[in-house]
Design an enzyme around this catalytic site. Structure first.
Site, short mmCIF file in Angstrom:
data_model
loop_
_atom_site.label_atom_id
_atom_site.label_comp_id
_atom_site.label_asym_id
_atom_site.label_seq_id
_atom_site.Cartn_x
_atom_site.Cartn_y
_atom_site.Cartn_z
CE1 TYR A 73 25.50 77.34 20.88
CE2 TYR A 73 24.27 78.82 22.30
CZ TYR A 73 24.71 78.46 21.04
OH TYR A 73 24.36 79.24 19.96
CE LYS B 206 18.44 69.25 9.17
NZ LYS B 206 17.84 69.88 7.96
CG ASP C 232 16.57 72.73 7.24
OD1 ASP C 232 16.34 72.16 8.32
OD2 ASP C 232 17.55 72.47 6.53
CG ASP D 112 22.13 82.13 20.09
OD1 ASP D 112 21.75 83.30 20.00
OD2 ASP D 112 23.32 81.83 20.33
CG ASP E 120 20.53 86.68 17.25
OD1 ASP E 120 19.85 86.97 18.25
OD2 ASP E 120 21.76 86.57 17.26
#
Length: 369
Positions: free
Chosen positions: A141, A192, A225, A249, A253
């Protein structure tokens, strides 16, 4: 000492849900002798219409001095139509960076009264109590270079950069390890690392911090994943989940499925303490501006109200007030009161304001009991 809380209702459903959170703050100020100055300020399109900027420079500066900042939501068609320069200079990412609130804590709690709301099996989510710790000031970001440019033959290219330094990873890892130590002693670090070099560094640094500083906390690494699947399939295994900015983030959610609605997810973002013992703290519901229902009086204010409980815990060290508010919310839900997002079956839905009123009434009964 009287603490100052700066309130930025923002846009979309932000003003509606924050009005109920402020109502709860005012109840505690009146009935529980909590000493607060509540200062409401314009943010977003309202501020732009009045000042030509989305947050006034004096307000932006004062965010660093306030004991707590309560933020509603930002975004929507009117905000999107503002000049790009105005949106960049004072947007939510800029506020987070300005306040240096790098540690975002997003608690996720399953309520028995909402077991019929979630799409997950009741036995899978029963008694789930986890916290997502999201790094908030770095990663993709904020990474540079970023932007869009034209290549040869008029082909357009978009670029974002996923970058973290060792100190950035170390400080957020310490927050997560400390929280796990205070809770049930389990930490899952998400990455990851099977593909990306940034996440290889992330895993190495988190491992080192755990081994050298927190040997009593059980650390497990998990690929993002698999973590996404496990949050849905078996969320009870999680205590504290550590993730970078974008992954945190998304996963937090996703965890809304456990509660049945994003309207049940509060958050707090914290800086380090300075030499005077002051720490910036930004409280905001996770749900966003939801422009499709803005102005209808149907938004769920409980996430915003739960932010008040987090504020009592993290900014004011008033654990009894946090417990009282949590009990009040549980009683309201157990009594069957629902906004449309957590409505199930033939039960009628109540408005944003009515939900806030029910929390106030529950607080009053508990206080007199």
């Amino acid at each position: 000492m009287t603490a100052e809380v700066i309130v930025l209702p923002g846009e979309g459903i932000g003003p509606e849900v924050i009005a109920e959170a402020v109502k709860v703050l005012e109840w505690f100020r009146k009935h529980r002798d909590v000493h607060l100055i509540i200062r409401c300020e314009l943010y977003g399109t309202g501020a732009y219409e009045k000042y030509g900027v989305i947050v006034h420079e004096d307000v932006f500066s004062d965010l660093l001095k306030a004991h707590a900042v309560l933020f509603g939501a930002t975004g929507g068609p009117a905000f999107d139509a503002l000049p790009a320069e105005a949106k960049i200079s004072g947007n939510l990412l800029a506020i987070r960076k300005h306040m240096a609130v790098y540690a975002n804590l997003r608690p996720v709690q399953a309520y028995d009264a909402l077991s019929d709301v979630t799409s997950l099996k009741a036995e899978a989510v029963s008694n789930v109590d986890l916290v997502v710790v999201r790094e908030l000031n770095g990663g993709i970001y904020f990474g540079e270079p970023r932007g869009r440019d034209l290549m040869a033959a008029g082909i357009e290219r978009g670029t974002n950069t996923l970058v973290y330094t060792t100190p950035e990873i170390e400080r957020i890892a310490r927050v997560a390890f400390n929280l796990a130590r205070e809770r049930r002693g389990h930490l899952h670090s998400v990455d990851k690392s099977n593909v990306l070099e940034t996440y290889k560094l992330w895993r190495e640094v988190v491992t080192h911090v755990g081994e050298t500083e927190f040997p009593d906390v059980l650390l497990r690494h998990i690929i993002v994943d698999n973590c996404a699947m496990q949050i849905i399939q078996n969320p009870k295994q999680f205590d504290v989940i550590l993730a970078d900015n974008m992954v945190g983030d998304i996963l937090s959610d996703l965890a809304g499925a456990i509660t049945g609605s994003l309207g049940m997810l509060p958050s707090v973002s914290l800086s380090n303490f300075d030499e005077n013992g002051h720490r910036c703290a930004l409280y905001e519901p996770v749900h966003g501006s939801a422009p499709d229902i803005a102005g209808q009086g149907t938004a769920n204010p409980l996430a915003a109200i739960m932010c008040v409980g987090l504020m009592f815990e993290h900014s004011f060290q008033l654990s009894k007030e946090t417990e009282l508010l949590s009990k009040a919310i549980e009683k309201v839900l157990a009594a069957g009161f629902r906004t449309p997002d957590i409505q199930a079956g033939s039960l009628g839905a109540i408005s944003t304001k009515c939900m806030g009123d029910e929390v106030i009434q529950a607080l009053t009964r508990l206080n007199h009991g």
